[in-house]
Design a protein around this motif. Structure first.
Motif, PDB file in Angstrom:
ATOM      1  N   ILE A 158     -32.518 -11.578   6.187  1.00  0.00           N
ATOM      2  CA  ILE A 158     -33.368 -10.379   6.153  1.00  0.00           C
ATOM      3  C   ILE A 158     -34.667 -10.649   6.909  1.00  0.00           C
ATOM      4  N   ARG A 159     -35.238 -11.825   6.697  1.00  0.00           N
ATOM      5  CA  ARG A 159     -36.475 -12.184   7.403  1.00  0.00           C
ATOM      6  C   ARG A 159     -36.246 -12.168   8.909  1.00  0.00           C
ATOM      7  N   SER A 160     -35.135 -12.770   9.348  1.00  0.00           N
ATOM      8  CA  SER A 160     -34.846 -12.845  10.775  1.00  0.00           C
ATOM      9  C   SER A 160     -34.665 -11.456  11.377  1.00  0.00           C
ATOM     10  N   ALA A 161     -33.947 -10.570  10.668  1.00  0.00           N
ATOM     11  CA  ALA A 161     -33.732  -9.216  11.177  1.00  0.00           C
ATOM     12  C   ALA A 161     -35.048  -8.459  11.275  1.00  0.00           C
ATOM     13  N   THR A 162     -35.914  -8.637  10.287  1.00  0.00           N
ATOM     14  CA  THR A 162     -37.207  -7.947  10.280  1.00  0.00           C
ATOM     15  C   THR A 162     -38.089  -8.441  11.418  1.00  0.00           C
ATOM     16  N   GLU A 163     -38.150  -9.753  11.582  1.00  0.00           N
ATOM     17  CA  GLU A 163     -39.000 -10.309  12.628  1.00  0.00           C
ATOM     18  C   GLU A 163     -38.448 -10.004  14.011  1.00  0.00           C
ATOM     19  N   THR A 164     -37.131  -9.890  14.120  1.00  0.00           N
ATOM     20  CA  THR A 164     -36.543  -9.498  15.399  1.00  0.00           C
ATOM     21  C   THR A 164     -36.991  -8.095  15.774  1.00  0.00           C
ATOM     22  N   ARG A 165     -37.010  -7.219  14.786  1.00  0.00           N
ATOM     23  CA  ARG A 165     -37.479  -5.847  15.040  1.00  0.00           C
ATOM     24  C   ARG A 165     -38.940  -5.867  15.478  1.00  0.00           C
ATOM     25  N   GLY A 166     -39.744  -6.702  14.812  1.00  0.00           N
ATOM     26  CA  GLY A 166     -41.144  -6.826  15.202  1.00  0.00           C
ATOM     27  C   GLY A 166     -41.309  -7.406  16.590  1.00  0.00           C
ATOM     28  N   ALA A 167     -40.435  -8.361  16.955  1.00  0.00           N
ATOM     29  CA  ALA A 167     -40.492  -8.941  18.298  1.00  0.00           C
ATOM     30  C   ALA A 167     -40.174  -7.886  19.352  1.00  0.00           C
ATOM     31  N   GLN A 168     -39.275  -6.954  19.007  1.00  0.00           N
ATOM     32  CA  GLN A 168     -38.999  -5.853  19.926  1.00  0.00           C
ATOM     33  C   GLN A 168     -40.240  -4.993  20.133  1.00  0.00           C
ATOM     34  N   ARG A 169     -40.983  -4.768  19.057  1.00  0.00           N
ATOM     35  CA  ARG A 169     -42.224  -4.001  19.169  1.00  0.00           C
ATOM     36  C   ARG A 169     -43.238  -4.778  20.016  1.00  0.00           C
TER      37      ARG A 169
END
Length: 454
Positions: A158-169
């Motif tokens: 879950i952490r990785s998916a969330t941070e990946t979304r943030g990295a896209q931003r």
């Protein structure tokens, strides 16, 4: 997708027929909740099998060899099994696999064409995990998501998916920064954007979040490192109709003759120094034509770094210090100068009324008189001296401007307090920034504009 009622009905009948021996019957003591959960679980398993079969059928006839990214050639090896975690749980599928290039790397064309990551999670599941991660602490999100998905996903996933979304931003904002320095793009955006609003507001603030010790000295002292996450917001305001006003809003209207609510909010944030954050203030502003709107208004607290950025990037903007921050400073002065509550309240009533009417010089003189007997009051007076022009509240109200920065206060609460400062939370710099940025994208209604890379 568009499915006809007939098709849905037929599929439903087939599913019920297949499940009739496993679902509880009337009189067996199971309520509708148990039936729903069991049906969801069966449908989840059907979905996992169906998705695996679908992926396996997408494999085209294998070519003897294909080009490798390094410039060499890959030779067909065999049909190779792979699995990933999807919204239906674990899915297994077959696809053609190629290897034998001098670079030593193999390749499955289906994985590349459909964005599959064997051993990882599907993009559809990753998005759901990120939505959980921006709302809840990762461990709490794990338990919450299990109830919805009917299978367990680890906290780190879950952490990785969330941070990946943030990295896209982050990547999106970096593109905005580069565009905002490109004169051709700045001119072209005027032709591609709709007419800007007559009046646009901007607000900037910061809120502290706890960051893990970053250097050996901090780790040795076991000191918590709190850093300012800077938050900004672009927004428009609209009047709240009389029929929709709460009692508090009506009281505010009776005094101010204006009650606003924010719309078209666009949030941005970062954990960086003011100079670097200024680039983001400019870049995000260029997207909403902040440099071209007829009236640009900044409502912020009195922090020096904020007004330096406003003057640097938007020198023609109307600058307003938040009314509530100003009155808090008066209350602080009163608390230092008066021991008796009655005297304190009487003085406050007079200076607040003067401030409300834009008589800042009178407020300053009143504070200076107190400082004669209370030297510790003197540093607080500088707040009013430095922001005198930003406290002309009578003129601002007459022009129909908002004088409160509740929108940015809400932004800090929603992004920092409600997520980054959850009980026990402690972040790395990257983790805090990316989680905050992902949440800001969601709150801004820009979630779907982010290309999700798994």
């Amino acid at each position: 997708m568009d499915y006809t009622t007939e098709k849905i009905t037929a599929i439903g009948q087939q599913v019920v027929e297949l499940m009739k021996d496993t679902l509880p019957r009337e009189g067996e003591g199971s309520g509708i909740g148990a039936v729903e959960t069991q049906m969801r679980e069966i449908l989840r398993q059907i979905g996992a099998v169906a998705l695996g079969q679908y992926l396996s059928t997408q494999v085209a006839e294998a070519e003897p060899q294909i080009a490798c990214g390094c410039g060499g050639e890959l030779k067909y090896q065999r049909e190779r099994e792979a699995s990933l975690l999807s919204v239906f749980g674990r899915v297994t599928y077959q696809r053609s696999y190629y290897a034998g290039c001098r670079c030593g790397k193999g390749q499955a064309p289906l994985d590349q064409s459909m964005g599959l990551k064997p051993g990882g999670v599907s993009s559809g599941l990753a998005e759901l995990l990120a939505l959980g991660g921006i709302e809840l602490a990762f461990e709490q999100g794990r338990r919450w998501l299990e109830k919805y998905l009917l299978f367990t996903v680890s906290e780190n996933t879950i952490r990785s998916a969330t941070e990946t979304r943030g990295a896209q931003r982050q990547a999106q904002e970096e593109a905005w920064r580069k565009q905002s320095q490109n004169e051709q793009w700045l001119q072209a955006r005027l032709r591609s954007h709709a007419t800007p609003p007559q009046r646009l507001y901007g607000s900037i603030d910061a809120a502290k979040t706890r960051i893990e010790p970053r250097c050996p000295e901090e780790k040795a002292l076991r000191e918590e490192a709190f850093r300012d996450l800077k938050v900004g917001c672009w927004y428009e305001l609209e009047a709240v109709p009389a029929a929709q006003r709460s009692r508090r809003q009506q009281e505010k209207y009776d005094r101010e003759q204006h009650v606003f609510r924010a719309k078209n909010l666009r949030y941005y944030c970062d954990l960086e120094e003011a100079k670097q954050f200024g680039n983001l203030v400019w870049a995000t502003g260029c997207r909403v034509l902040a440099d071209y709107v007829p009236e640009l208004v900044f409502v912020c607290d009195g922090a020096v770094w904020i007004w330096h950025l406003v003057k640097q990037y938007y020198p023609h903007a109307v600058q307003i210090v938040d009314w509530y921050h100003a009155t808090e400073h008066l209350e602080k002065i009163a608390a230092m100068a008066f021991a008796q509550a009655e005297e304190r309240q009487a003085w406050l009533a007079d200076v607040k009324e003067a401030l409300w009417n834009g008589q800042v010089q009178d407020v300053i003189r009143s504070c200076q008189n107190l400082a004669v007997g209370q030297p510790k009051v003197s540093p607080e007076i500088a707040y009013f001296v430095n922001n005198e022009a930003r406290m002309d509240y009578a003129r601002f109200r007459a022009a129909g401007y908002a004088i409160g920065s509740g929108t940015i206060e809400s932004a800090c609460k929603q992004i920092v307090v409600q997520r980054l400062r959850k009980s026990g939370a402690q972040w790395s710099v990257d983790g805090a920034v990316r989680t905050a940025k992902a949440r800001a994208a969601w709150l801004s209604g820009e979630w779907d504009s982010l290309p999700f890379a798994i």
